[in-house]
Write a protein that holds these residues in place. Structure first.
Motif, mmCIF file in Angstrom:
data_model
loop_
_atom_site.group_PDB
_atom_site.id
_atom_site.type_symbol
_atom_site.label_atom_id
_atom_site.label_comp_id
_atom_site.label_asym_id
_atom_site.label_seq_id
_atom_site.Cartn_x
_atom_site.Cartn_y
_atom_site.Cartn_z
ATOM 1 N N LYS A 118 0.847 -1.200 0.000
ATOM 2 C CA LYS A 118 0.000 0.000 0.000
ATOM 3 C C LYS A 118 0.881 1.249 0.000
ATOM 4 O O LYS A 118 2.093 1.184 0.255
ATOM 5 C CB LYS A 118 -0.886 -0.003 1.251
ATOM 6 C CG LYS A 118 -1.821 -1.200 1.361
ATOM 7 C CD LYS A 118 -3.098 -1.002 0.593
ATOM 8 C CE LYS A 118 -4.028 -0.038 1.330
ATOM 9 N NZ LYS A 118 -5.310 0.145 0.602
ATOM 10 N N ARG A 119 0.272 2.376 -0.249
ATOM 11 C CA ARG A 119 1.015 3.643 -0.311
ATOM 12 C C ARG A 119 1.637 4.010 1.039
ATOM 13 O O ARG A 119 2.640 4.718 1.087
ATOM 14 C CB ARG A 119 0.092 4.772 -0.779
ATOM 15 C CG ARG A 119 -0.287 4.646 -2.253
ATOM 16 C CD ARG A 119 -1.283 5.722 -2.654
ATOM 17 N NE ARG A 119 -1.652 5.588 -4.052
ATOM 18 C CZ ARG A 119 -2.584 4.744 -4.500
ATOM 19 N NH1 ARG A 119 -3.212 3.957 -3.647
ATOM 20 N NH2 ARG A 119 -2.861 4.668 -5.779
ATOM 21 N N GLU A 168 0.565 1.575 -7.134
ATOM 22 C CA GLU A 168 0.761 2.369 -8.349
ATOM 23 C C GLU A 168 1.251 1.480 -9.500
ATOM 24 O O GLU A 168 0.860 1.685 -10.656
ATOM 25 C CB GLU A 168 1.774 3.493 -8.097
ATOM 26 C CG GLU A 168 1.328 4.531 -7.075
ATOM 27 C CD GLU A 168 0.301 5.502 -7.647
ATOM 28 O OE1 GLU A 168 0.086 5.472 -8.884
ATOM 29 O OE2 GLU A 168 -0.299 6.260 -6.873
ATOM 30 N N ASP A 169 2.092 0.490 -9.186
ATOM 31 C CA ASP A 169 2.592 -0.436 -10.220
ATOM 32 C C ASP A 169 1.432 -1.208 -10.841
ATOM 33 O O ASP A 169 1.366 -1.392 -12.067
ATOM 34 C CB ASP A 169 3.602 -1.421 -9.606
ATOM 35 C CG ASP A 169 4.831 -0.733 -9.054
ATOM 36 O OD1 ASP A 169 5.269 0.247 -9.674
ATOM 37 O OD2 ASP A 169 5.344 -1.181 -8.013
ATOM 38 N N ILE A 170 0.525 -1.662 -10.011
ATOM 39 C CA ILE A 170 -0.621 -2.429 -10.510
ATOM 40 C C ILE A 170 -1.529 -1.544 -11.360
ATOM 41 O O ILE A 170 -2.016 -1.950 -12.416
ATOM 42 C CB ILE A 170 -1.393 -3.060 -9.337
ATOM 43 C CG1 ILE A 170 -0.519 -4.136 -8.676
ATOM 44 C CG2 ILE A 170 -2.721 -3.655 -9.791
ATOM 45 C CD1 ILE A 170 -1.096 -4.718 -7.410
ATOM 46 N N GLN A 171 -1.731 -0.301 -10.920
ATOM 47 C CA GLN A 171 -2.579 0.607 -11.691
ATOM 48 C C GLN A 171 -1.947 0.919 -13.047
ATOM 49 O O GLN A 171 -2.644 1.003 -14.069
ATOM 50 C CB GLN A 171 -2.822 1.896 -10.897
ATOM 51 C CG GLN A 171 -3.731 1.672 -9.689
ATOM 52 C CD GLN A 171 -3.953 2.942 -8.897
ATOM 53 O OE1 GLN A 171 -3.157 3.879 -8.952
ATOM 54 N NE2 GLN A 171 -5.033 2.967 -8.119
ATOM 55 N N ASP A 172 -0.629 1.076 -13.078
ATOM 56 C CA ASP A 172 0.072 1.286 -14.360
ATOM 57 C C ASP A 172 -0.123 0.092 -15.283
ATOM 58 O O ASP A 172 -0.296 0.233 -16.496
ATOM 59 C CB ASP A 172 1.559 1.523 -14.122
ATOM 60 C CG ASP A 172 1.849 2.868 -13.470
ATOM 61 O OD1 ASP A 172 0.964 3.738 -13.513
ATOM 62 O OD2 ASP A 172 2.954 3.024 -12.911
ATOM 63 N N ALA A 173 -0.095 -1.107 -14.699
ATOM 64 C CA ALA A 173 -0.273 -2.335 -15.479
ATOM 65 C C ALA A 173 -1.681 -2.392 -16.080
ATOM 66 O O ALA A 173 -1.865 -2.824 -17.230
ATOM 67 C CB ALA A 173 -0.014 -3.555 -14.603
ATOM 68 N N VAL A 174 -2.681 -1.971 -15.326
ATOM 69 C CA VAL A 174 -4.066 -1.955 -15.825
ATOM 70 C C VAL A 174 -4.179 -1.042 -17.036
ATOM 71 O O VAL A 174 -4.765 -1.412 -18.066
ATOM 72 C CB VAL A 174 -5.041 -1.508 -14.710
ATOM 73 C CG1 VAL A 174 -6.438 -1.295 -15.297
ATOM 74 C CG2 VAL A 174 -5.088 -2.532 -13.586
ATOM 75 N N LYS A 226 6.489 -9.591 -14.569
ATOM 76 C CA LYS A 226 7.356 -8.439 -14.280
ATOM 77 C C LYS A 226 7.869 -8.420 -12.842
ATOM 78 O O LYS A 226 8.977 -7.974 -12.572
ATOM 79 C CB LYS A 226 6.597 -7.136 -14.578
ATOM 80 C CG LYS A 226 7.471 -5.894 -14.416
ATOM 81 C CD LYS A 226 6.815 -4.634 -14.972
ATOM 82 C CE LYS A 226 7.778 -3.460 -14.840
ATOM 83 N NZ LYS A 226 7.206 -2.215 -15.384
ATOM 84 N N TYR A 227 7.067 -8.897 -11.903
ATOM 85 C CA TYR A 227 7.431 -8.787 -10.491
ATOM 86 C C TYR A 227 7.642 -10.179 -9.895
ATOM 87 O O TYR A 227 6.876 -10.642 -9.037
ATOM 88 C CB TYR A 227 6.348 -8.013 -9.724
ATOM 89 C CG TYR A 227 6.173 -6.596 -10.231
ATOM 90 C CD1 TYR A 227 7.034 -5.590 -9.822
ATOM 91 C CD2 TYR A 227 5.157 -6.295 -11.146
ATOM 92 C CE1 TYR A 227 6.888 -4.294 -10.300
ATOM 93 C CE2 TYR A 227 5.013 -5.014 -11.627
ATOM 94 C CZ TYR A 227 5.872 -4.013 -11.212
ATOM 95 O OH TYR A 227 5.742 -2.735 -11.694
ATOM 96 N N ILE A 228 8.693 -10.843 -10.379
ATOM 97 C CA ILE A 228 8.989 -12.215 -9.918
ATOM 98 C C ILE A 228 9.610 -12.190 -8.528
ATOM 99 O O ILE A 228 9.230 -12.963 -7.646
ATOM 100 C CB ILE A 228 9.938 -12.933 -10.912
ATOM 101 C CG1 ILE A 228 9.246 -13.062 -12.280
ATOM 102 C CG2 ILE A 228 10.333 -14.306 -10.378
ATOM 103 C CD1 ILE A 228 10.154 -13.574 -13.367
ATOM 104 N N ASP A 229 10.543 -11.265 -8.327
ATOM 105 C CA ASP A 229 11.301 -11.271 -7.081
ATOM 106 C C ASP A 229 10.963 -10.097 -6.152
ATOM 107 O O ASP A 229 11.688 -9.856 -5.187
ATOM 108 C CB ASP A 229 12.808 -11.231 -7.387
ATOM 109 C CG ASP A 229 13.252 -12.442 -8.177
ATOM 110 O OD1 ASP A 229 12.739 -13.541 -7.870
ATOM 111 O OD2 ASP A 229 14.084 -12.274 -9.082
#
Length: 776
Positions: A7-8, A67-73, A58-61
């Motif tokens: 979370k932020r 924000e990363d998830i929202q960018d992905a959407v 993209k986020y294996i490790d």
């Protein structure tokens, strides 16, 4: 597989694909609704699966953030041909972010209000008339902070809120926006007192003497202040109180005559009282009794002694005049004391009050003006300079400006009092833009000002008079920012085409925002403003019922655009401000003229009173500068101070003569039809040189100033009561400043009104006061 998300605030929680599906579906539903289609939840699930697949690769490790998830959407939506859904999702994301930021700002503001001393927190000194350390002051600031954030988040359009937060514009009094209050009003006491009025807690009868007139005038200002977020003005106080003087004189004259008759002749005055009272009321129209024979004959009818009747009459006239003068002084003294002690707005501040006067040439009107000035000159109980009301003396050739004018003595007295107490300020009816409305003998057409500078007279919706009208709301444009963006900071020559294009865009934005606020105000009902509208203070509101909306009557008010920092704007555009270069002065006039012409066109187009004000910049003085310095760095002559220069003024630290400062600023008065002011700074007590003081006032009149004032040091030692210019040591008792924790009071002007101690100023205004140079 990604199974956690950060979370932020740093917390790590379980990853939930359903939240992604839900967000995509809501965005798609908004697009579908506009196109008349039905949203497909299955499609939302398919897109969510693709988002999860992308995230897992993209986020294996590492744990992705929100924000990363929202960018992905956004990425998946665009790549799969859902651009419109992507746009809707971006807007939704921005709106959620705005709400979160609002909550954060609110909590930070409340924390400062709660735990900071006013000396250390600008937020507690946004309004120098509110003591941020008191319980009621703190409560008012809580309400203000909550209301501002609520308005920005839920009431006004996001683009308006973002422009305000970015510092492109400043929406004034945003904490009152959702309440629909109007800014200010110029009150007609004659209309209000005729027959009496109600404050909402009981009906007050029509006053019958000058003491009651003055007391009720203060109550009117206090009552109306509770219905508005700005100030209250009486535009012709002398005319308004004159009837009270006549009533007092009638009462005293009758009393002295009958008392004399009772004492000398033993007559039963109870039998005579009604008859004689009726006679006095019918025949005394002024405190100047010219028909002496008429009154002597009436007295003779009672006592049958002509010579004695003459003596009784002249004795009564002399005593009544002296007693009326004395009572008028007491009434004005009480009025001044009341307005410095009575509270409004939950007890957090005294009412912002302004009094215009000086043009009533009747004996009773002159008595009001004279005693108001004398009461103000004397000061409060321990000799303190009154902060309110803001006295404004109206200067008019043929009335009070020159020797031989009927009120010339009042003009001289006004200069003397101002040289000691900083008030009155001076307004000039002969300025061409004021004179064109003037009708001799009609005080409703004499331009009056609010103390801060607000001016209301022109009207595309109704009569062009000052009474029953005021400003509805105003918003200020950040001129220095436009100068920085299009000026010489990163260019060899200024891009004036780009400057005017963006200025026009900002004008569009502010006009739209003012109209948005107008709709909120127009939807309110008379019952929402029980005194302002319910008692008919606002023009034509007496024609409405309690449940009527106020749209049609508030059209008589003004919707106002303001500006700040013309000097810094010119510095950024040309390298010199308007006092340094004639070319810059011409450009400055052109810029402000462009803004005014645009608003004049808007007034005709919409049949609303759009107007331009030279913004009074108290809380705003440092806000724009702080934001711009962060964005653009320190720019010499532009962002290198803690404040931007007030409106069109010559920078306060620029050395210039009083005459040249007046000459340079005068053309802007004509362009700023919603209000303006020009200050002159003196370095010593001008009471010792009243001739020089008067010369400055006359220069203002001759050069076309609409409203002006003269600043000079007014200090007071609260221990010994000495008033005058004080350095570090009191010249009367030799006490040092700060000794025993008691500091000298330094009365200074802020935006047209005074503040008793400089520690009430915010940091930017403190810096500005420190930088002020004197004009010689």
């Amino acid at each position: 597989m990604v199974d956690k998300v950060q979370k932020r605030d740093g917390r790590v929680i379980n990853f939930n694909k359903e939240k992604i599906t839900r967000a995509i579906f809501l965005a798609a539903s908004e697009v579908a609704q506009k196109e008349g289609k039905v949203p497909d939840y299955n499609l939302a699930e398919e897109l969510a699966d693709k988002v999860v697949s992308y995230i897992n690769k993209k986020y294996i490790d590492k744990v992705p953030g929100v924000e990363d998830i929202q960018d992905a959407v956004v990425k998946i939506l665009i790549e799969n041909g859902h651009a419109k859904t992507s746009e809707a999702y971006i807007l939704y994301r921005a709106e959620r972010s705005r709400i979160r930021n609002s909550k954060t700002r609110l909590m930070q503001a409340i924390e400062k209000i709660t735990f900071s001393d006013a000396n250390k927190a600008d937020i507690k000194r946004e309004n120098a008339n509110i003591d941020g350390n008191t319980a009621m002051g703190t409560m008012l600031q809580y309400g203000s902070a909550v209301s501002k954030e609520f308005c920005k988040t839920f009431v006004i359009k996001p683009e308006h809120a973002m422009s305000h937060d970015r510092g492109d514009i400043h929406i004034h009094d945003m904490d009152f926006l959702n309440m629909g209050t109007l800014t200010c009003c110029q009150i007609d006491p004659i209309k209000l007192f005729d027959g009496g009025f109600s404050t909402g807690h009981g009906f007050l009868r029509e006053p019958q003497d000058i003491m009651s007139y003055a007391a009720l005038a203060a109550i009117v200002i206090q009552s109306n202040q509770n219905d508005q977020h700005g100030g209250q003005s009486i535009p012709f106080f002398d005319y308004g109180m004159a009837k009270g003087v006549i009533k007092t004189y009638k009462k005293l004259y009758k009393q002295h005559v009958l008392n004399f008759i009772e004492f000398e002749y033993g007559k039963d005055i109870e039998k005579l009282e009604k008859e004689f009272s009726d006679f006095v009321n019918e025949h005394i129209k002024s405190i100047d009794i010219n028909e002496h024979d008429l009154f002597i004959e009436k007295i003779n009818d009672i006592i049958q002694d002509k010579e004695k009747s003459k003596k009784i009459h002249h004795f009564a006239v002399d005593k009544a005049l002296k007693d009326t003068d004395k009572r008028t002084y007491q009434a004005m003294e009480g009025f001044v004391h009341n307005l410095n002690t009575m509270h409004s707005r939950a007890g957090a501040q005294v009412p912002f009050s302004s009094i215009n006067f000086g043009t009533d040439t009747t004996s009773e009107g002159r008595l009001v003006s004279k005693n108001l000035l004398l009461a103000f000159e004397r000061g409060l109980g321990n000799g303190e300079t009154p902060i309110f009301p803001i006295l404004i003396f109206k200067v008019k050739e043929g009335v009070n400006l020159n020797e031989g004018d009927p009120n010339y003595d009042l003009f001289k007295l006004a200069c003397r009092v101002s040289s000691k107490r900083l008030f009155p300020n001076f307004s000039f009816i002969d300025a061409p833009f004021n004179l064109k409305y003037y009708e001799k003998g009609n005080p409703h057409t004499e331009v009056a000002y609010m103390g801060c500078r607000t001016r209301v007279i022109s009207n595309v919706c109704g009569p062009e008079i000052v009474t029953g009208r005021g400003n509805l709301s105003f918003t200020t444009i950040n001129l220095p920012r436009l100068g920085i963006k299009h000026g010489l900071v990163n260019k060899e020559t200024a891009d004036m085409e780009g400057f005017y294009k963006e200025l026009n865009e900002k004008m569009d934005l502010v006009i739209e925002q003012l109209l948005e606020r107008f709709e909120i105000q127009a939807s309110k009902k008379v019952k929402n403003f029980p005194f302002l509208m319910g008692q008919g203070v606002w023009m034509d509101s007496d024609k409405l019922s309690s449940e009527d909306t106020i749209r049609e009557v508030i059209k008589n008010g003004t919707l106002t655009v303001g500006f700040i920092g013309l000097a810094e704007c010119l510095k950024a555009l040309t390298g010199k401000h308007h006092a340094e270069c004639e070319e810059s002065q011409r450009l400055g006039i052109e810029i402000i003229k462009t803004m005014r012409e645009r608003l004049d066109l808007e007034s005709k187009k919409r049949n609303l009173n759009f107007s331009l004000i030279a913004t009074p910049a108290e809380g705003l003085a440092g806000r724009f500068t702080k934001i711009d310095r962060k964005l653009y760095g320190v720019i010499e002559g532009v962002t290198d101070k803690e404040y931007y220069t007030n409106s069109f003024h010559v920078p306060v630290n620029y050395k210039i003569s009083a005459y040249d400062k007046i000459r340079i600023e005068a053309p802007y008065h004509e362009l700023t039809n919603a209000g303006h002011i020009t200050y002159i700074e003196l370095d010593s007590n001008p009471s010792d040189n009243l001739e020089a003081f008067e010369t400055i006032v006359r220069a203002m009149k001759d050069l076309g100033i609409g409203y002006g004032s003269i600043n000079h040091p007014v200090d007071r030692d609260p221990v010994c009561g000495y008033n005058g210019v004080i350095g570090d040591v009191c010249p009367n008792c030799n006490r040092k400043d700060g000794e025993d924790g008691i500091y000298f009071e330094r009365i200074r002007r802020i935006t047209g009104y005074l503040v008793g101690t400089i520690d009430r100023f915010n940091n930017a205004k403190r810096a500005e006061v420190k930088d002020r140079v004197k004009h010689i």
